[in-house]
Scaffold this motif. Structure first.
Motif, short mmCIF file in Angstrom:
data_model
loop_
_atom_site.label_atom_id
_atom_site.label_comp_id
_atom_site.label_asym_id
_atom_site.label_seq_id
_atom_site.Cartn_x
_atom_site.Cartn_y
_atom_site.Cartn_z
N PHE A 28 -3.63 -5.24 -104.73
CA PHE A 28 -2.59 -4.34 -104.24
C PHE A 28 -1.48 -4.18 -105.30
O PHE A 28 -1.08 -5.15 -105.94
CB PHE A 28 -1.96 -4.88 -102.95
N ARG A 29 -0.99 -2.97 -105.45
CA ARG A 29 0.15 -2.69 -106.31
C ARG A 29 1.35 -2.44 -105.40
O ARG A 29 1.46 -1.40 -104.76
CB ARG A 29 -0.12 -1.48 -107.20
N ILE A 30 2.23 -3.42 -105.33
CA ILE A 30 3.32 -3.41 -104.36
C ILE A 30 4.55 -2.69 -104.92
O ILE A 30 5.02 -2.99 -106.02
CB ILE A 30 3.70 -4.86 -103.97
N ASP A 31 5.07 -1.74 -104.14
CA ASP A 31 6.29 -1.03 -104.53
C ASP A 31 7.54 -1.72 -104.00
O ASP A 31 8.57 -1.78 -104.68
CB ASP A 31 6.25 0.42 -104.02
N HIS A 32 7.44 -2.23 -102.76
CA HIS A 32 8.59 -2.89 -102.14
C HIS A 32 8.11 -4.08 -101.31
O HIS A 32 7.00 -4.06 -100.77
CB HIS A 32 9.37 -1.93 -101.22
N VAL A 33 8.96 -5.10 -101.22
CA VAL A 33 8.70 -6.24 -100.35
C VAL A 33 9.79 -6.32 -99.31
O VAL A 33 10.98 -6.29 -99.64
CB VAL A 33 8.66 -7.57 -101.15
N VAL A 34 9.39 -6.39 -98.05
CA VAL A 34 10.33 -6.55 -96.95
C VAL A 34 10.06 -7.91 -96.31
O VAL A 34 8.94 -8.21 -95.92
CB VAL A 34 10.15 -5.43 -95.90
N GLU A 35 11.09 -8.74 -96.25
CA GLU A 35 10.90 -10.13 -95.84
C GLU A 35 11.81 -10.52 -94.68
O GLU A 35 13.01 -10.27 -94.69
CB GLU A 35 11.19 -11.07 -97.02
N ASP A 36 11.20 -11.15 -93.67
CA ASP A 36 11.95 -11.80 -92.59
C ASP A 36 11.75 -13.30 -92.75
O ASP A 36 10.62 -13.78 -92.82
CB ASP A 36 11.45 -11.36 -91.21
N GLU A 37 12.85 -14.04 -92.82
CA GLU A 37 12.78 -15.48 -93.06
C GLU A 37 13.26 -16.25 -91.85
O GLU A 37 14.25 -15.91 -91.21
CB GLU A 37 13.64 -15.85 -94.27
N GLY A 38 12.52 -17.32 -91.51
CA GLY A 38 12.88 -18.19 -90.40
C GLY A 38 12.79 -17.52 -89.05
O GLY A 38 13.54 -17.84 -88.14
N VAL A 39 11.85 -16.58 -88.92
CA VAL A 39 11.72 -15.81 -87.68
C VAL A 39 10.39 -16.12 -87.01
O VAL A 39 9.35 -16.12 -87.66
CB VAL A 39 11.81 -14.29 -87.97
N SER A 40 10.43 -16.39 -85.71
CA SER A 40 9.22 -16.67 -84.96
C SER A 40 8.42 -15.39 -84.73
O SER A 40 8.98 -14.35 -84.38
CB SER A 40 9.57 -17.29 -83.61
N GLY A 41 7.11 -15.50 -84.91
CA GLY A 41 6.24 -14.37 -84.63
C GLY A 41 5.76 -14.37 -83.19
O GLY A 41 5.08 -13.44 -82.76
#
Length: 210
Positions: A28-41
């Motif tokens: 995969f060639r990633i343009d953007h990374v969106v991250e949620d940290e410490g969040v329950s799924g």
């Protein structure tokens, strides 16, 4: 058109960088990374997470959403299925790093739609089932550790909480010891021990975390 990697980091031992590296190694060639940290799924829907809301705003028709596996979107059956279908309605293609799954709403063939929808349901159900199984195993390990509170702790496990969960997930997906060892950095012997006695593997970790 853009390719966005969404990562959900629920423990201190997980990293967004690791998930991006996995995605890039998969091609995969990633343009953007969106991250949620410490969040329950399990308890927090994607739309209710800080960066999850941003993801809904960013994605447009023709974009590709990449996730390590569907459990990054969530571990609740209803939430995951609704999320994937909503993105497909918008013309977004969802792809997973593990297993190379593709969810695309463009197809008009009813048989392909049926297979796709069945796969979405199965993957979402698997994500929730794994989360519930992990909770049961953790509870059993903690109870087992408490029952042996006066006993010697034993040798410290060579695996972390994140590695243990990854091993269990991959075993449930049918991966072999060699593949799991390569993915986690653990020895094959450790993988075999976890597979043979997952409750004791959890208990050993719980004793050292107490």
């Amino acid at each position: 058109m853009q390719t966005i990697l969404y990562v959900r980091v629920s423990t201190a031992e997980q990293t967004a960088a690791h998930q991006r590296t996995q995605a890039e190694k998969a091609g995969f060639r990633i343009d953007h990374v969106v991250e949620d940290e410490g969040v329950s799924g399990i308890t927090i829907r994607l739309q209710d997470r800080p960066q999850g809301r941003r993801l809904f705003d960013m994605l447009r028709r023709g974009d590709t959403l990449v996730v390590r596996w569907v459990d990054r979107l969530g571990r609740n059956y209803a939430d995951v299925t609704e999320t994937i279908r909503e993105f497909m309605k918008r013309g977004v293609v969802i792809r997973t790093v593990i297993n190379g799954l593709v969810f695309d709403g463009a197809t008009e063939d009813p048989m392909q739609q049926a297979v796709r929808d069945a796969l979405i349901a199965f993957m979402a159900a698997t994500a929730q089932a794994q989360a519930e199984a992990t909770k049961v195993t953790q509870r059993a390990g903690i109870d087992h550790a408490k029952g042996r509170a006066d006993a010697y702790l034993g040798r410290k496990p060579t695996y972390s909480r994140t590695q243990l969960e990854t091993v269990r997930n991959l075993l449930e997906q049918g991966a072999g010891p060699s593949a799991i060892a390569a993915a986690t950095g653990l020895q094959r012997q450790t993988i075999h021990r976890i597979r043979q006695n997952p409750t004791e593997a959890e208990a050993a970790l719980a004793r050292w975390e107490a």
